[in-house]
Design an enzyme around this catalytic site. Structure first.
Site, mmCIF file in Angstrom:
data_model
loop_
_atom_site.group_PDB
_atom_site.id
_atom_site.type_symbol
_atom_site.label_atom_id
_atom_site.label_comp_id
_atom_site.label_asym_id
_atom_site.label_seq_id
_atom_site.Cartn_x
_atom_site.Cartn_y
_atom_site.Cartn_z
ATOM 1 N N THR A 130 3.355 -4.282 -13.861
ATOM 2 C CA THR A 130 2.373 -5.148 -13.205
ATOM 3 C C THR A 130 1.670 -6.068 -14.189
ATOM 4 O OG1 THR A 130 1.989 -3.434 -11.545
ATOM 5 C CG2 THR A 130 0.326 -5.146 -11.733
ATOM 6 N N GLU A 246 10.084 7.486 -8.143
ATOM 7 C CA GLU A 246 8.652 7.276 -8.294
ATOM 8 C C GLU A 246 7.946 7.384 -6.945
ATOM 9 O OE1 GLU A 246 5.462 3.822 -9.761
ATOM 10 O OE2 GLU A 246 7.605 3.593 -10.167
ATOM 11 N N GLN A 340 -15.998 13.363 7.021
ATOM 12 C CA GLN A 340 -16.840 13.377 8.227
ATOM 13 C C GLN A 340 -17.198 14.800 8.633
ATOM 14 O OE1 GLN A 340 -17.844 10.494 9.398
ATOM 15 N NE2 GLN A 340 -19.054 11.230 11.130
ATOM 16 N N GLU A 371 2.735 -2.202 2.403
ATOM 17 C CA GLU A 371 3.310 -3.341 3.123
ATOM 18 C C GLU A 371 4.742 -3.615 2.650
ATOM 19 O OE1 GLU A 371 -0.862 -3.155 3.663
ATOM 20 O OE2 GLU A 371 0.245 -3.287 1.768
#
Length: 383
Positions: A130, A246, A340, A371
């Site tokens: 990246t 991975e 919660q 995505e």
């Protein structure tokens, strides 16, 4: 539902799990809070892991590894780290992500140079894909490696690199032929203290605070051509070949994380009282936990099936993408529901569920965003 993924050799796998669990309890849990404050773990824990045999289980014994090429051992380590909430430990990156590149692509000389330290914990590794302007779109990588005699000159920047501060050896994805498209990328191994290789800041993350995620900078770094992994120009192909493992590794951790969140929350609701009785006696609590338990079981069965397929050499890119996106989304939903059920205490970092809530968010981002995973699955339906 009883797991059967380890049934072919239950004693060996259980012995290894006992080893991993004992190591985590003794060497990691007492220190993890301090490591979170420090922003990285100690090098000593890496050396201890190497001594215990938890690094390079699939590396041949001649290089100091375990000599057993079975990803189920990797999965056991991943599960035990998750069980303890030890999100700062970079062992999965070393074992699950970097090891395949070294084992499949390194030549004999490179293996002799790097694998013994890899297995002993003396060499901590990272992979740098990246960049500040390039995430899931790997073909947009701008870091370059230009041939100059017997060397390559590397220039560029990487970010969000796990083990980035501590890494002694970094596999850098770089462009070696700007005009060759996907065939223009290569894998160049940059080693600690090479002139021009600098670490940037240790990044301050929302969660996984003990994991040293960093920026890396390369300014005219002269790297010997002997440090090229595999063939020049085949880097993109190698990335595509290794990404399914991975993503399976992420799915293994996420599935274990769902189970851990359920265990902690069920125990909490039995002890916590409201209106004169345990909150586990309320129908809403039981229904919420029933849904979480069912989804956890579905995730476990699918992840174990993917694990079995991978061990058999049949895990597809599509199935790995399915496992990664679904389990990571499930983990996010689960920890949110469990916070919660904890009420105000679920927002307190002294409770494991609060830290799990923070650690879970990145799972749907790294390893390829969810995505992108859905795009992979979607394309497979029409190919």
């Amino acid at each position: 539902m009883q797991r059967n993924i380890f049934d072919d050799d239950p004693d060996a796998f259980q012995a290894f799990r006992d080893l991993a669990r004992t190591f985590v309890e003794r060497e990691i849990e007492p220190h993890h809070e301090q490591w979170e404050a420090d922003g990285q773990v100690s090098r000593e824990v890496w050396l201890a892991a190497g001594k215990a045999g938890l690094l390079g289980t699939d590396v041949p014994e001649e290089y100091g590894g375990g000599g057993v090429a079975d990803f189920r051992y990797n999965a056991i380590i991943d599960e035990e780290l998750t069980r303890a909430g030890a999100s700062g430990i970079g062992f999965p990156l070393q074992n699950d992500v970097v090891a395949p590149y070294l084992l499949r692509l390194a030549n004999d000389e490179q293996k002799r140079r790097w694998l013994p330290g890899f297995c002993s914990g003396e060499i901590i590794t990272a992979i740098a894909m990246t960049e500040p302007g390039t995430g899931s779109d790997l073909q947009g990588i701008q870091t370059t490696a230009v041939r100059d005699g017997d060397d390559y000159i590397v220039n560029g920047a990487k970010t969000f690199i796990t083990n980035g501060i501590m890494a002694d050896l970094v596999i850098v994805v770089a462009k070696t032929d700007p005009d060759a498209g996907s065939k223009g990328f290569s894998l160049i191994v940059v080693e600690r203290d090479m002139p021009g290789f600098e670490r940037g800041r240790r990044l301050k993350k929302v969660g996984m605070k003990a994991q040293d995620t960093a920026e890396l900078f390369f300014s005219d770094v002269r790297v010997p051509a002997a440090n090229v992994l595999g063939e020049v120009g085949q880097g993109f192909v190698y990335l595509m070949q290794n990404l399914p493992q991975e993503r399976l590794s992420i799915a293994v951790g996420c599935t274990a994380g769902v189970e851990r969140a359920l265990e902690h929350t069920a125990a909490y609701t039995k002890d916590r009282r409201a209106f004169g009785k345990p909150i586990s006696s309320f129908q809403n609590t039981r229904f919420e936990l029933a849904e979480i338990a069912t989804e956890a079981q579905v995730a476990r069965v699918f992840t174990d099936r993917c694990l079995a397929e991978h061990v058999a050499g049949r895990l597809s890119v599509t199935d790995a993408a399915m496992a990664k996106w679904w389990t990571s989304d499930l983990l996010k939903r689960t920890v949110d529901r469990c916070v919660q059920l904890h009420g105000g205490y679920g927002y307190m970092l002294e409770y494991p569920i609060a830290r799990a809530f923070l650690d879970a968010r990145v799972q749907s981002i790294f390893g390829g965003t969810n995505e992108i995973m859905k795009e992979i699955v979607g394309r497979s339906l029409f190919s």
